[in-house]
Scaffold this motif. Structure first.
Motif: not given
Length: 393
Positions: A206-218
């Protein structure tokens, strides 16, 4: 109910209720039998109460683990308010009882229900970890374990509702105060007592999903920033303008992406900070968008947390994440994370700390929060750089 309203009720209604119960206890002690000797190894049921303060619950984690050794044959239960439930359920207690605070009616019904539950559970020992709450003092007495441990409350010094009062030393770290309830000090802790609690697998996803959605993933480096101080006192708040300057410097010097965390009530403040950031700064407002287990996962994925003195600072330290914390209204020596990867900035002005258990952490600052204003963004960045390493040129 809002926290400040609860504090007023506790202050004004708590004392007369304690006085009434003290009268009952004085009469009762005339007729009751002598308490049997207390042997921790023979204890079967233990109740721990801590109603407010995610940060102090996180700081108490080593004590909870030491408590398992102190009561080797006991089931340990926890009684708390609903806003602490998510964290408490991750800490390995045998059962958790929750009192809802969304309305006075629910609060009253759940409190009475908790007292009945406590009677039926037949606890041998109760530990009240609140420092100045009359409500917890009352609950401890009405649940009425034969051994009731809690802190000596000065305003109630003539009322004997506890069987084993523990002096509270406001100059010692909060963890030491908790350990005093089980006759230990921090030298008696073992390796592993401070290890991070395990998170459910779904928390990570769920944390990874939220980071992707917010544009912070990667992002090559994720830094979390917390503007929240909790409802207890805004005297602990570092300037929003300073947060903006620091976030900009984190981007330019460390190429960091910024995850702003906090509660739902912080979203407006965070948006105010984000609006002032230069174009190109990678930042997202995650305040109020996470359960506590998801927040813990995000903090664990972060290289660092920068925070006011509030819950997320201690949660991050509990998860092993380096922290830079700002202190002034309360003392870093007493409440600051003690991990080697934590830097607590405290200017130690003459008037600081001004919040304490004797004024119920309620104070009107006449100096315009100078203790926080004197912590500059440059000083904060220097502390960050000590933990992250040399900034990129």
């Amino acid at each position: 109910m809002k926290f400040n309203n609860m504090r007023r009720v506790d202050n004004w209604a708590g004392v007369p209720i304690c006085l009434a119960l003290g009268g009952v206890e004085s009469v009762r002690r005339i007729f009751k039998r002598k308490r049997p000797d207390f042997v921790p190894g023979k204890v079967r049921r233990v109740l721990v109460m801590k109603f407010i303060g995610l940060g102090t619950i996180a700081e108490a984690l080593p004590m909870f683990r030491a408590m398992r050794r102190y009561y080797p044959n006991a089931q340990i239960s926890f009684l708390t308010f609903e806003w602490c439930e998510g964290l408490v359920r991750l800490l390995g207690f045998d059962s958790v009882r929750v009192i809802r605070t969304s309305s006075f009616f629910r609060f009253t019904v759940d409190s009475l229900s908790a007292i009945w539950w406590g009677w039926r559970s037949r606890f041998d020992v109760s530990h009240d970890l609140e420092f100045f709450s009359k409500f917890s003092y009352i609950m401890s007495y009405l649940i009425h374990a034969p051994v009731r441990v809690g802190y000596f409350i000065r305003v109630l010094r003539y009322i004997k509702l506890l069987t084993d009062p523990v002096p509270y030393n406001p100059s010692r770290h909060v963890l030491e105060a908790f350990l005093a309830q089980i006759n230990m000090d921090d030298r008696m802790l073992r390796p592993g007592d401070s290890d991070s609690p395990a998170l459910p697998p779904e928390s990570d996803s769920e944390a990874d999903k939220l980071l992707r959605k917010s544009g912070l993933w990667g992002a090559p480096m994720l830094v979390s920033v917390n503007v929240n101080t909790g409802e207890m006192s805004e005297l602990r708040m570092w300037s929003l303008a300073y947060h903006s300057v620091l976030a900009t410097k984190l981007h330019t010097t460390h190429r960091a992406a910024i995850a702003f965390v906090g509660t739902a009530s912080d979203r407006v403040r965070v948006e105010e900070v984000i609006r002032t950031l230069p174009e190109g700064v990678r930042a997202a407002n995650l305040a109020g968008m996470t359960r506590v287990d998801i927040l813990l996962s995000i903090l664990q994925k972060s290289r660092l947390l920068v925070s006011n003195d509030s819950g997320p600072l201690h949660l991050a330290s509990m998860m092993g994440t380096p922290t830079v914390g700002f202190f002034g209204a309360e003392s870093a020596r007493v409440f600051g994370p003690r991990a080697a990867t934590s830097i607590n900035i405290d200017k130690q002005l003459y008037c600081s700390p001004c919040l304490n258990v004797y004024n119920f952490k309620d104070y009107d600052c006449p100096y315009g929060m100078k203790c926080m204003k004197d912590i500059s963004p440059e000083e904060a960045l220097e502390a960050v750089s000590k933990l992250l390493g040399k900034p990129e040129e």
